[in-house]
Design a protein around this motif. Structure first.
Motif, PDB file in Angstrom:
ATOM      1  N   GLU A  22      41.165  22.531  59.769  1.00  0.00           N
ATOM      2  CA  GLU A  22      42.501  23.068  60.053  1.00  0.00           C
ATOM      3  C   GLU A  22      43.075  22.538  61.354  1.00  0.00           C
ATOM      4  O   GLU A  22      44.292  22.471  61.526  1.00  0.00           O
ATOM      5  CB  GLU A  22      42.437  24.600  60.140  1.00  0.00           C
ATOM      6  CG  GLU A  22      42.482  25.310  58.804  1.00  0.00           C
ATOM      7  CD  GLU A  22      43.869  25.257  58.190  1.00  0.00           C
ATOM      8  OE1 GLU A  22      44.855  25.519  58.900  1.00  0.00           O
ATOM      9  OE2 GLU A  22      43.957  24.924  56.999  1.00  0.00           O
ATOM     10  N   ASN A  23      42.218  22.135  62.292  1.00  0.00           N
ATOM     11  CA  ASN A  23      42.681  21.860  63.657  1.00  0.00           C
ATOM     12  C   ASN A  23      42.381  20.461  64.177  1.00  0.00           C
ATOM     13  O   ASN A  23      42.679  20.174  65.331  1.00  0.00           O
ATOM     14  CB  ASN A  23      42.047  22.895  64.611  1.00  0.00           C
ATOM     15  CG  ASN A  23      42.605  24.287  64.404  1.00  0.00           C
ATOM     16  OD1 ASN A  23      43.692  24.604  64.868  1.00  0.00           O
ATOM     17  ND2 ASN A  23      41.869  25.115  63.661  1.00  0.00           N
ATOM     18  N   THR A  70      50.855  20.983  55.092  1.00  0.00           N
ATOM     19  CA  THR A  70      51.463  21.787  56.148  1.00  0.00           C
ATOM     20  C   THR A  70      52.545  20.981  56.850  1.00  0.00           C
ATOM     21  O   THR A  70      52.280  19.878  57.315  1.00  0.00           O
ATOM     22  CB  THR A  70      50.405  22.207  57.187  1.00  0.00           C
ATOM     23  OG1 THR A  70      49.366  22.933  56.531  1.00  0.00           O
ATOM     24  CG2 THR A  70      51.027  23.083  58.262  1.00  0.00           C
ATOM     25  N   ALA A 110      52.714  23.072  61.761  1.00  0.00           N
ATOM     26  CA  ALA A 110      51.397  22.917  62.389  1.00  0.00           C
ATOM     27  C   ALA A 110      51.515  22.990  63.908  1.00  0.00           C
ATOM     28  O   ALA A 110      50.721  23.658  64.580  1.00  0.00           O
ATOM     29  CB  ALA A 110      50.765  21.598  61.961  1.00  0.00           C
ATOM     30  N   ARG A 126      52.347  16.087  54.312  1.00  0.00           N
ATOM     31  CA  ARG A 126      51.092  16.803  54.123  1.00  0.00           C
ATOM     32  C   ARG A 126      51.379  18.212  53.598  1.00  0.00           C
ATOM     33  O   ARG A 126      52.521  18.651  53.502  1.00  0.00           O
ATOM     34  CB  ARG A 126      50.337  16.891  55.461  1.00  0.00           C
ATOM     35  CG  ARG A 126      49.941  15.546  56.041  1.00  0.00           C
ATOM     36  CD  ARG A 126      48.841  14.901  55.240  1.00  0.00           C
ATOM     37  NE  ARG A 126      48.349  13.676  55.863  1.00  0.00           N
ATOM     38  CZ  ARG A 126      47.586  12.787  55.234  1.00  0.00           C
ATOM     39  NH1 ARG A 126      47.230  12.978  53.990  1.00  0.00           N
ATOM     40  NH2 ARG A 126      47.176  11.691  55.854  1.00  0.00           N
ATOM     41  N   TYR A 139      46.934  14.295  62.802  1.00  0.00           N
ATOM     42  CA  TYR A 139      46.812  15.280  63.869  1.00  0.00           C
ATOM     43  C   TYR A 139      47.146  16.680  63.359  1.00  0.00           C
ATOM     44  O   TYR A 139      48.069  16.869  62.565  1.00  0.00           O
ATOM     45  CB  TYR A 139      47.756  14.965  65.022  1.00  0.00           C
ATOM     46  CG  TYR A 139      47.328  13.842  65.921  1.00  0.00           C
ATOM     47  CD1 TYR A 139      46.053  13.313  65.884  1.00  0.00           C
ATOM     48  CD2 TYR A 139      48.232  13.303  66.847  1.00  0.00           C
ATOM     49  CE1 TYR A 139      45.678  12.273  66.718  1.00  0.00           C
ATOM     50  CE2 TYR A 139      47.861  12.273  67.692  1.00  0.00           C
ATOM     51  CZ  TYR A 139      46.587  11.761  67.618  1.00  0.00           C
ATOM     52  OH  TYR A 139      46.227  10.740  68.452  1.00  0.00           O
ATOM     53  N   LYS A 140      46.428  17.635  63.882  1.00  0.00           N
ATOM     54  CA  LYS A 140      46.774  19.039  63.690  1.00  0.00           C
ATOM     55  C   LYS A 140      47.626  19.490  64.883  1.00  0.00           C
ATOM     56  O   LYS A 140      47.910  18.712  65.801  1.00  0.00           O
ATOM     57  CB  LYS A 140      45.512  19.879  63.552  1.00  0.00           C
ATOM     58  CG  LYS A 140      44.567  19.400  62.468  1.00  0.00           C
ATOM     59  CD  LYS A 140      45.206  19.394  61.077  1.00  0.00           C
ATOM     60  CE  LYS A 140      44.194  18.990  60.021  1.00  0.00           C
ATOM     61  NZ  LYS A 140      44.751  18.950  58.672  1.00  0.00           N
ATOM     62  N   GLY A 141      48.021  20.753  64.869  1.00  0.00           N
ATOM     63  CA  GLY A 141      48.941  21.239  65.889  1.00  0.00           C
ATOM     64  C   GLY A 141      48.424  21.122  67.302  1.00  0.00           C
ATOM     65  O   GLY A 141      49.169  20.747  68.222  1.00  0.00           O
ATOM     66  N   SER A 148      54.874  19.298  59.594  1.00  0.00           N
ATOM     67  CA  SER A 148      54.530  18.911  60.962  1.00  0.00           C
ATOM     68  C   SER A 148      54.949  19.970  61.965  1.00  0.00           C
ATOM     69  O   SER A 148      54.170  20.379  62.834  1.00  0.00           O
ATOM     70  CB  SER A 148      55.195  17.573  61.311  1.00  0.00           C
ATOM     71  OG  SER A 148      54.772  16.556  60.440  1.00  0.00           O
ATOM     72  N   ARG A 207      52.282  26.577  65.195  1.00  0.00           N
ATOM     73  CA  ARG A 207      51.149  27.503  65.280  1.00  0.00           C
ATOM     74  C   ARG A 207      50.393  27.343  66.586  1.00  0.00           C
ATOM     75  O   ARG A 207      49.820  28.297  67.110  1.00  0.00           O
ATOM     76  CB  ARG A 207      50.207  27.285  64.097  1.00  0.00           C
ATOM     77  CG  ARG A 207      50.730  27.876  62.801  1.00  0.00           C
ATOM     78  CD  ARG A 207      49.598  28.141  61.826  1.00  0.00           C
ATOM     79  NE  ARG A 207      48.918  26.913  61.448  1.00  0.00           N
ATOM     80  CZ  ARG A 207      49.264  26.171  60.412  1.00  0.00           C
ATOM     81  NH1 ARG A 207      50.288  26.520  59.655  1.00  0.00           N
ATOM     82  NH2 ARG A 207      48.596  25.082  60.099  1.00  0.00           N
TER      83      ARG A 207
END
Length: 536
Positions: free
Chosen positions: A496-497, A106, A111, A104, A80-82, A108, A114
């Motif tokens: 990215e998302n 980035t 992310a 990862r 999952y992304k943010g 957790s 953001r």
């Protein structure tokens, strides 16, 4: 269940990965300490605690710790992304997030931050007022990540356990009943917004005890868990079933298909579960000359299994037995093939219903259909979910007045009672074993500043089975960047998302999306464009 396992086989290794081994006694002790620390942190019975980390022994201990505190586990995918993680944390009202920061590229919390804002008022994210704290599982006290407002390093979090008497913690743990909620598992759907499936303790124990019985799982087995623990299969048919039956679980944080044969040879793996592509890869390795012992049993699901694949796996000594199965998060384990079933049944069906589960194939009006007729699969009995978290409307759409789950899958029942899943009524495709929902991907894509509208279709892929192709209408109407540049930038934004299995492998910029007579996007017309090579 965990206490019983620790009493019967205290020294049996239940979880082993990257040099860390947890025996039944170790797992029970770690879970108790984590449970006490959660209680000391203000977690009450029924509170939701989210867990976002890779497969590992530590994940297993944390999950059982959540249950020790009488809380409800909300697993979040590390993919999952943010936007995705923040949305589920908000919808489930999670009180605590336990996460790995360094898995990862980035972190957790970075992310999620953001998407949901910086810390505020002692909480880790301004946009999540219900989330009191983030526990960083892989960060030492004093580390820069742990100094952020609203976060705590795992060791410092565990130190809180001493504030809760053992007797009080034990009372909390044993106060959980079979009807109490154990998990809220994320599943998407045609509406585009992930739903939280509510599953109680008793349902999990019954369903996965029966699953493990059909598989024959026991203390002699070595079981690599490739499915993420954040997925319903990974946490339940992996972690829960393995601990119930005393098998040694080999959780895979990052799965390397090329290393699977070596894993079987080096670790003595006997049980393997996954989509057909996983087993096709093993056949390819065998054909390339790699030697590895035969698996005791292979379990397939989530896709039809070519009969020739089953025959080759058996004939070439990759597996001694194959099991095909059908289940879904809302319906737990629905059906499985049984030992002694002929190859044609294993390859061509998902077997017979599980004990306590009723399966019907019905017509458009809900009337029962005879064997051999194609219709929607309805599931009743012990495996049906309690409902969708905080969404009685969609629960009523999914579960009828008789308590039967409308699966949205199309099936056929044979004369002898074997169920074949032949089509999807729901708009969903499978990417390497992960269910991907076009509506959810479209809803994420239109949050990209470059996209005004989007439509997603599945297209075949040799390695993953299916992947997404997205048609997007640029936000500037196509007056700005070239179609190629737009596609490249939208793909970069998606990476990215979105979780990687949701990212469209092809993006096509179009001036507009075709619509049908009822005003909806005409995906059949888009599919024809792809077939004819007329993408624009």
């Amino acid at each position: 269940m965990l206490r019983g396992r620790a009493r019967r086989t205290p020294g049996a290794v239940l979880l082993a990965a990257d040099g860390e081994w947890l025996t039944a006694e170790d797992l029970a002790a770690r879970a108790r300490r984590i449970g006490r620390a959660l209680i000391a942190s203000g977690v009450r019975p029924g509170d939701r605690v989210a867990l976002m980390a890779p497969n590992s022994p530590a994940w297993g201990a944390a999950a059982f710790g959540v249950w020790e505190a009488g809380a409800v586990l909300v697993p979040l995918s590390t993919r999952y992304k943010g936007l995705e993680a923040g949305g589920l944390l908000r919808r489930t009202g999670a009180r605590v997030l336990m996460c790995a920061e360094r898995f990862r590229d980035t972190p957790s919390t970075g992310a999620i931050g953001r998407a949901e804002g910086r810390p505020e008022g002692g909480r880790p994210f301004a946009g999540l007022p219900g989330l009191a704290e983030a526990v960083l599982l892989d960060v030492e006290p004093g580390g820069p990540e742990a100094r952020r407002e609203g976060t705590v390093a795992f060791a410092a979090f565990l130190d809180r356990a001493g504030a809760v008497p053992e007797a009080a913690a034990e009372e909390r743990a044993l106060g959980a009943g079979g009807g109490d909620l154990a998990e809220v598992l994320a599943t998407s759907g045609t509406t585009g917004e992930p739903k939280g499936v509510m599953i109680p303790h008793g349902q999990l124990l019954r369903g996965y005890w029966d699953w493990a019985s059909v598989v024959g799982l026991d203390g002699e087995d070595r079981y690599p868990v490739i499915a993420p623990f954040s997925h319903g299969f990974g946490v339940n048919a992996g972690l829960l079933a393995g601990v119930m039956r005393g098998a040694r679980l080999l959780p895979q944080a990052v799965f390397d298909p090329g290393g699977l044969a070596g894993l079987i040879a080096d670790e003595g793996a006997t049980v393997l579960a996954g989509p057909p592509t996983l087993f096709q890869g093993l056949l390819a390795r065998r054909a390339a000359g790699e030697r590895f012992p035969a698996l005791r049993v292979g379990i397939c699901g989530a896709a039809s299994v070519p009969p020739e694949l089953v025959r080759r796996l058996l004939d070439e000594g990759v597996v001694r037995r194959m099991v095909n199965a059908y289940g879904l998060i809302e319906g737990t384990v629905v059906s499985m093939t049984r030992e002694g079933d002929p190859v044609e049944v294993v390859a061509g069906s998902a077997g017979r219903p599980m004990p306590g589960v009723q399966v019907e194939v019905v017509d458009e009006k809900g009337g029962p259909l005879p064997p051999g007729a194609r219709g929607e699969i309805l599931v009743g009995g012990s495996g049906v979910m309690d409902g969708y978290w905080g969404d009685p409307g969609r629960t009523a759409e999914a579960v009828d007045g008789r308590g039967r789950l409308r699966t949205g899958d199309v099936g056929v029942m044979s004369e002898r009672g074997d169920l074949s899943v032949v089509d999807r009524k729901k708009d969903v495709f499978t990417v390497g074993g992960f269910s991907a929902y076009p509506a959810e991907i479209e809803a994420l894509l239109v949050r990209c500043p470059l996209v005004a509208a989007a439509a997603v279709l599945p297209v075949p892929d040799e390695r993953l089975g299916e992947v997404g192709c997205a048609f997007v209408v640029p936000a500037d109407g196509g007056a700005g960047a070239s179609a190629a540049d737009t596609a490249s930038e939208v793909t970069a934004w998606a990476r990215e998302n979105m979780a990687n299995y949701k990212v469209p492998r092809r993006v096509v910029a179009v001036e507009s999306l075709p619509v049908s007579a009822n005003g909806k996007t005409d995906k059949a017309a888009l599919a024809r464009r792809l077939a004819d090579g007329r993408e624009r």
